[in-house]
Design an enzyme around this catalytic site. Sequence first.
Site, PDB file in Angstrom:
ATOM      1  N   ASP A 288      -9.260   3.206   5.419  1.00  0.00           N
ATOM      2  CA  ASP A 288      -8.414   2.138   4.914  1.00  0.00           C
ATOM      3  C   ASP A 288      -9.063   1.617   3.620  1.00  0.00           C
ATOM      4  OD1 ASP A 288      -6.439   0.254   4.568  1.00  0.00           O
ATOM      5  OD2 ASP A 288      -6.342  -0.307   6.674  1.00  0.00           O
ATOM      6  N   GLU A 489      -0.595  -8.355   6.380  1.00  0.00           N
ATOM      7  CA  GLU A 489      -1.962  -8.247   6.905  1.00  0.00           C
ATOM      8  C   GLU A 489      -2.507  -9.622   7.332  1.00  0.00           C
ATOM      9  OE1 GLU A 489      -4.389  -5.318   4.838  1.00  0.00           O
ATOM     10  OE2 GLU A 489      -2.627  -4.577   3.784  1.00  0.00           O
TER      11      GLU A 489
HETATM   12  C1  BGC Z   1      -3.837  -1.626   4.830  1.00  0.00           C
HETATM   13  C2  BGC Z   1      -3.265  -0.254   5.079  1.00  0.00           C
HETATM   14  C3  BGC Z   1      -2.667   0.293   3.814  1.00  0.00           C
HETATM   15  C4  BGC Z   1      -3.686   0.258   2.699  1.00  0.00           C
HETATM   16  C5  BGC Z   1      -3.156   0.769   1.387  1.00  0.00           C
HETATM   17  C6  BGC Z   1      -4.719  -1.658   3.620  1.00  0.00           C
HETATM   18  O1  BGC Z   1      -5.124  -2.936   3.318  1.00  0.00           O
HETATM   19  O2  BGC Z   1      -4.558  -2.037   5.974  1.00  0.00           O
HETATM   20  O3  BGC Z   1      -2.308  -0.313   6.101  1.00  0.00           O
HETATM   21  O4  BGC Z   1      -2.210   1.594   4.042  1.00  0.00           O
HETATM   22  O5  BGC Z   1      -4.114  -1.067   2.503  1.00  0.00           O
HETATM   23  O6  BGC Z   1      -2.275  -0.116   0.819  1.00  0.00           O
HETATM   24  C1  BGC Z   2      -3.261  -4.029  -1.964  1.00  0.00           C
HETATM   25  C2  BGC Z   2      -2.942  -3.687  -0.556  1.00  0.00           C
HETATM   26  C3  BGC Z   2      -4.194  -3.762   0.206  1.00  0.00           C
HETATM   27  C4  BGC Z   2      -4.859  -5.119   0.029  1.00  0.00           C
HETATM   28  C5  BGC Z   2      -6.153  -5.238   0.762  1.00  0.00           C
HETATM   29  C6  BGC Z   2      -3.902  -5.378  -2.033  1.00  0.00           C
HETATM   30  O1  BGC Z   2      -4.186  -5.724  -3.359  1.00  0.00           O
HETATM   31  O2  BGC Z   2      -2.104  -3.997  -2.717  1.00  0.00           O
HETATM   32  O3  BGC Z   2      -2.367  -2.429  -0.452  1.00  0.00           O
HETATM   33  O4  BGC Z   2      -3.918  -3.532   1.529  1.00  0.00           O
HETATM   34  O5  BGC Z   2      -5.074  -5.406  -1.318  1.00  0.00           O
HETATM   35  O6  BGC Z   2      -6.901  -6.301   0.346  1.00  0.00           O
END
Ligand code: BGC
Ligand code: BGC
Length: 597
Positions: A288, A489
Amino acid sequence: MQSVNQQTAHAERVAALLREMTLAEKIGQMTLVEKNSITLHDVERYFIGGLLSGGGGYPSPNTPENWGKMVDEFQKHALNTRLAIPMIYGVDAVHGHNNVVGATIFPHNIGLGATRNPQLVRQIARATAVELAATGIYWNYAPALSVPQDIRWGRTFEGFSERTELVTELSVAYLEGLQNPQGVLDLDAPTAVLGTPKHFVGDGGTSFGSSTTFIAVQYLLDQGVTDVDEATLRELHLAPYLRALEAGARCVMASFSSWGGMKMHANRYLLTEVLKNELGFSGFIVTDWEAVNQITPDYYEAVVTSINAGIDMNMVPFDYKKFIHCLTKAVNDGDVSMQRIDDAVSRILRVKLEMGLFERPYSQPKLLPEVGSAAHRQLAREAVAQSAVLLKNEGNLLPLAKDTRLIFLAGEANDLGLQSGGWSIEWQGKSGPITDGTTLLAALVDSESTDSQVVFDRFGNFDDQVNANGEPQQADVAVVVLAEHPYAEGKGDRIDLALSKEEQELIARVRARAGKLVIILMSGRPLIITDVLGQADAFVAAFWPGSEAAGLADLLLGDKPFTGKLSYTWPRSMEQIPLNGNTGGEPLFPFGFGLST
Ligand code: BGC
Ligand code: BGC
């Protein structure tokens, strides 16, 4: 399915490439970089194997054409290297190609769970894959195999259900939709898209308060600790992976969460012994986002630990030079074996070969008319209708009677961003006209199924609606749309799921102006509605329906029947959360509840 001949051909080609590759070329394959953090020149120089757009990682201007051009440009540079190995570009197309303005945005998985319809889910994934292929993207960070156990979690809506069996059924259908264009596994087909079951494993089981992540806010459950024994982990959270592997999963994303006293990204037992050895997974494991960094503050040690645990590709996503430097040093110092590197690179190359990326590395502009096409929007509208759950319908108020003359519509009935939820154009989603689509207001006004007059006021102030005697005009029916503000998230982790005071006042204000009241709730999870339910004659849980809210108008007006059934238990009070700690008696609505019309 791959023939034995193809498998042998791929194995030979992988072996031939490995013999040719330098250590730098191999480590490049293992490096996945966020597209805004790298130059085209460095894609070549470091032999980068993968690139991604995170949530909101769109090009400017954000058009489907421009996405295709951006991805092709990166690909051109990847292919400009000595061995011309294509890079693989990934996005989170978790409810349609959702970072792209103009793409079809489908209901989030919690709503698809309520449809109980694997065939529909398969079609949605297929439509999403075609929209992705148009823009040169053949890798989707979906489906989520999460089995959320606590709806305070900000990713509840990404899980199809709180129940393992339903998650398994629908996530496998989704994976098949991505990877099986003709109904059988065929990653090599032009519009096949590699799926990524995630987050391995136990992401839906973290306990409240166990997260140590702080990104502008303190996360509460997301990225926390799944505190269950191994038997429970396997039964509740691992089970969907078994079926996904059988269905042809070739990439799995590791979870930010911890189990067994360590971060999943460090967990050699689960990543290598269970997933790769016991379950026979021969695809690649991707990390991740920046998750390796969470293992320990010493980055070198974190890299060594994760690669030795079984990670094959690192979503770095920013400082790729540092990652490449550390992994190179680790190999040279003998902390990571050459055998482990070769295994990781073989896995990645094998999947790229299976996908036909070497032969067809670019976007397919001829498919651009499919992005947000009428047919895909029609499918989304159908999905919205099937995903809404009718929780209450006093006196069969719904569908609305044909002779309903005046409807007052209030609340968030005209906001594409709010109806789409998180992971919509922006990572966190946002309110407003973020993309193309149809709001409930537009759908009701345009509908040919009703002659009712619809008067909309977001705040439910209908003071200017007076009758011939100058008295306040009463509507036959009022519809109040409530919307949980979008999030993604851990930023959506909540301690309390009560409705706001403003929402309660809105309901009371509108209630006084109509004979009957319908409440529609658009949200990423069940909220506590116990106190307002009594004021509504009908109550609809619409979850986050996406860009095509006309599907809700179809239900209200009787063009389609309500069939949705809850994919999560609906609690009566906060005391009833989480499920497994439930001491508060009967829920407000049990799992599977849903009235029909
Ligand atoms: C998320 C994932 C996602 C990745 C890429 C992460 O923060 O937990 O689900 O695929 O970002 O965007
Ligand atoms: C990204 C996400 C990622 C997240 C994690 C964002 O800036 O766009 O895809 O999951 O950061 O911190």
